[in-house]
Design a protein around this motif. Sequence first.
Motif, PDB file in Angstrom:
ATOM      1  N   GLY A  77       0.788  -1.227   0.000  1.00 25.64           N
ATOM      2  CA  GLY A  77       0.000   0.000   0.000  1.00 25.64           C
ATOM      3  C   GLY A  77       0.814   1.268   0.000  1.00 25.64           C
ATOM      4  N   SER A  78       2.039   1.211  -0.484  1.00 21.60           N
ATOM      5  CA  SER A  78       3.007   2.315  -0.636  1.00 21.60           C
ATOM      6  C   SER A  78       3.992   2.410   0.522  1.00 21.60           C
ATOM      7  N   THR A  79       3.779   1.678   1.623  1.00 24.29           N
ATOM      8  CA  THR A  79       4.735   1.756   2.730  1.00 24.29           C
ATOM      9  C   THR A  79       6.084   1.138   2.360  1.00 24.29           C
ATOM     10  N   LYS A  80       6.087   0.161   1.446  1.00 26.35           N
ATOM     11  CA  LYS A  80       7.353  -0.419   0.998  1.00 26.35           C
ATOM     12  C   LYS A  80       8.248   0.656   0.393  1.00 26.35           C
ATOM     13  N   GLY A  81       7.691   1.433  -0.531  1.00 20.81           N
ATOM     14  CA  GLY A  81       8.476   2.479  -1.172  1.00 20.81           C
ATOM     15  C   GLY A  81       8.866   3.591  -0.216  1.00 20.81           C
ATOM     16  N   ALA A  82       7.944   3.964   0.675  1.00 20.80           N
ATOM     17  CA  ALA A  82       8.235   5.037   1.632  1.00 20.80           C
ATOM     18  C   ALA A  82       9.330   4.621   2.615  1.00 20.80           C
ATOM     19  N   SER A 159      -9.393  -3.133  -3.064  1.00 22.07           N
ATOM     20  CA  SER A 159      -8.831  -2.163  -2.117  1.00 22.07           C
ATOM     21  C   SER A 159      -7.348  -2.396  -1.861  1.00 22.07           C
ATOM     22  N   GLN A 160      -6.629  -1.297  -1.666  1.00 20.01           N
ATOM     23  CA  GLN A 160      -5.228  -1.371  -1.265  1.00 20.01           C
ATOM     24  C   GLN A 160      -5.088  -1.725   0.209  1.00 20.01           C
ATOM     25  N   PRO A 169     -13.420   6.151   1.283  1.00 18.72           N
ATOM     26  CA  PRO A 169     -14.629   5.554   0.709  1.00 18.72           C
ATOM     27  C   PRO A 169     -15.238   4.457   1.569  1.00 18.72           C
ATOM     28  N   LEU A 170     -14.410   3.623   2.207  1.00 17.78           N
ATOM     29  CA  LEU A 170     -14.947   2.529   3.010  1.00 17.78           C
ATOM     30  C   LEU A 170     -15.800   3.055   4.160  1.00 17.78           C
ATOM     31  N   LEU A 171     -15.326   4.098   4.824  1.00 17.58           N
ATOM     32  CA  LEU A 171     -16.101   4.675   5.920  1.00 17.58           C
ATOM     33  C   LEU A 171     -17.348   5.372   5.396  1.00 17.58           C
ATOM     34  N   ALA A 172     -17.232   6.024   4.243  1.00 12.50           N
ATOM     35  CA  ALA A 172     -18.399   6.692   3.650  1.00 12.50           C
ATOM     36  C   ALA A 172     -19.492   5.679   3.321  1.00 12.50           C
ATOM     37  N   TRP A 173     -19.116   4.563   2.701  1.00  9.29           N
ATOM     38  CA  TRP A 173     -20.112   3.551   2.351  1.00  9.29           C
ATOM     39  C   TRP A 173     -20.734   2.939   3.601  1.00  9.29           C
ATOM     40  N   LYS A 174     -19.942   2.757   4.644  1.00  7.42           N
ATOM     41  CA  LYS A 174     -20.492   2.244   5.913  1.00  7.42           C
ATOM     42  C   LYS A 174     -21.529   3.224   6.461  1.00  7.42           C
ATOM     43  N   VAL A 183     -11.826  -6.399  -1.279  1.00 10.52           N
ATOM     44  CA  VAL A 183     -10.831  -7.423  -1.577  1.00 10.52           C
ATOM     45  C   VAL A 183      -9.480  -6.726  -1.455  1.00 10.52           C
ATOM     46  N   PHE A 184      -8.784  -6.968  -0.356  1.00  9.94           N
ATOM     47  CA  PHE A 184      -7.559  -6.248  -0.066  1.00  9.94           C
ATOM     48  C   PHE A 184      -6.365  -6.808  -0.844  1.00  9.94           C
ATOM     49  N   GLY A 185      -5.370  -5.946  -1.058  1.00 13.13           N
ATOM     50  CA  GLY A 185      -4.109  -6.407  -1.607  1.00 13.13           C
ATOM     51  C   GLY A 185      -3.722  -5.854  -2.959  1.00 13.13           C
ATOM     52  N   ILE A 186      -4.575  -5.049  -3.588  1.00 15.05           N
ATOM     53  CA  ILE A 186      -4.180  -4.492  -4.876  1.00 15.05           C
ATOM     54  C   ILE A 186      -3.045  -3.485  -4.664  1.00 15.05           C
ATOM     55  N   LYS A 187      -2.269  -3.213  -5.708  1.00 16.09           N
ATOM     56  CA  LYS A 187      -1.079  -2.379  -5.580  1.00 16.09           C
ATOM     57  C   LYS A 187      -1.310  -0.911  -5.904  1.00 16.09           C
ATOM     58  N   GLY A 188      -2.469  -0.589  -6.422  1.00 11.32           N
ATOM     59  CA  GLY A 188      -2.778   0.804  -6.745  1.00 11.32           C
ATOM     60  C   GLY A 188      -4.228   0.908  -7.151  1.00 11.32           C
ATOM     61  N   ARG A 189      -4.774   2.106  -7.120  1.00 17.02           N
ATOM     62  CA  ARG A 189      -6.176   2.282  -7.443  1.00 17.02           C
ATOM     63  C   ARG A 189      -6.464   1.925  -8.899  1.00 17.02           C
ATOM     64  N   GLY A 190      -5.476   2.047  -9.758  1.00 23.41           N
ATOM     65  CA  GLY A 190      -5.682   1.636 -11.142  1.00 23.41           C
ATOM     66  C   GLY A 190      -5.997   0.156 -11.250  1.00 23.41           C
ATOM     67  N   ASP A 191      -5.420  -0.637 -10.359  1.00 22.30           N
ATOM     68  CA  ASP A 191      -5.721  -2.066 -10.345  1.00 22.30           C
ATOM     69  C   ASP A 191      -7.162  -2.307  -9.890  1.00 22.30           C
ATOM     70  N   GLY A 192      -7.666  -1.441  -9.008  1.00 22.92           N
ATOM     71  CA  GLY A 192      -9.067  -1.538  -8.615  1.00 22.92           C
ATOM     72  C   GLY A 192      -9.996  -1.237  -9.782  1.00 22.92           C
ATOM     73  N   ARG A 193      -9.595  -0.265 -10.603  1.00 22.52           N
ATOM     74  CA  ARG A 193     -10.404   0.048 -11.789  1.00 22.52           C
ATOM     75  C   ARG A 193     -10.411  -1.126 -12.765  1.00 22.52           C
ATOM     76  N   LEU A 194      -9.274  -1.780 -12.917  1.00 21.74           N
ATOM     77  CA  LEU A 194      -9.211  -2.940 -13.803  1.00 21.74           C
ATOM     78  C   LEU A 194     -10.112  -4.068 -13.298  1.00 21.74           C
ATOM     79  N   MET A 195     -10.176  -4.260 -11.980  1.00 27.65           N
ATOM     80  CA  MET A 195     -11.101  -5.252 -11.410  1.00 27.65           C
ATOM     81  C   MET A 195     -12.541  -4.889 -11.756  1.00 27.65           C
TER      82      MET A 195
END
Length: 362
Positions: A77-82, A159-160, A169-174, A183-195
């Motif tokens: 979720g970007s912590t690896k790069g940071a 979801s990342q 968004p998750l809190l808003a939908w709740k 479904v957790f584990g995607i590497k970027g929001r673009g991957d969510g769009r592809l799903m």
Amino acid sequence: MTISKCARNAVAGAIASAALALPAAADVDFSGKTIEWVIPFSETGGSAKWANFFAPLLSEALPGEPTVVVKFMPGAGSTKGANWFQGQEHKDGTLLFGTSGSTQFPYLLSDPRVRYEYNDWNPVMASGTGGVAYLNAEDGAKFDGSANMLQDVDFIYGSQGATRLDLVPLLAWKMLGMNVEPVFGIKGRGDGRLMFERGEATIDYQTTSGYLGGSAALVEEGKAVPMMTWGALDAEGNVVRDPTFPDIPTFKEVCDATDGCDTSGVEWDAWKAFFVAGFPVQKLAFLPAGTPQDIVDAYTSAFLDVVARDDFADLSVKRVGKYKVFTGGSANAALGTATNVPDSAKAYVVNWLKEDYGVELK
């Protein structure tokens, strides 16, 4: 101090400091060099589009017109790069790092995977963004400006991670009473769009650059229906319509129209606090710790020149949206907005993450 006042003062302070004088010219020359702009997400998301938009403009503005290459380091979720960037000590100005709210939120929540410290880095540019949530065509036909007809639908969302920018968004939908299974584990929001495009997800959200660069086409083709934006902040700290998407209602408007959703109280205050931390100042560009001041000044001047271009407004609205860009002293002030939330909001979110997703943050 109320959240609205905190938001108003923080963002207003950042804007006011944008009027600071340009740094003194320095003898910095990047001729023949290559600048690596590292993005800790996949190449399909909004941060990639943001960096790819600014990279050629930055190349033209830096002294010596170096080549600016955007590279990607997705993971966790970007912590690896940071975490990787935290250990870099480049002093020649050839390394730039970009973060987004998905990097800021784990830091704000004291996620144990975080081994980076924003205050060690040198911010040279920050920019706001927005976000659009959208539905597939079948469920979109049930949307009437409220979520009342959507509360019995079981949604799937790529979801990342719940501690990333997806928290908003998750809190808003709740709050809207919707049943959204991430479904957790995607590497970027673009991957969510592809799903979403493949039918593996039935609801999605993208930051503005990702929406403009990919999701808007799905809407034009009738494959997606916009539901809401997160909105923007006015001078008084109120949530108002996103200037890039003035025809799409905000979450606040949808919440007001939905049975059981309340735009006051602790839940709303927590959502708004993280919205403020994650969107009005959502993406930031940093030089590593230890970078000499003359190089920091050269980048500051370059980004100021980019924003001052006669064609910048026309170029940016089509690629990254109509939002404030902060440079120099204002970038430092913007960083403060992006990396602070009230303790009460943090406590609510930490408890919610534990109860709904089993995420324990210590």
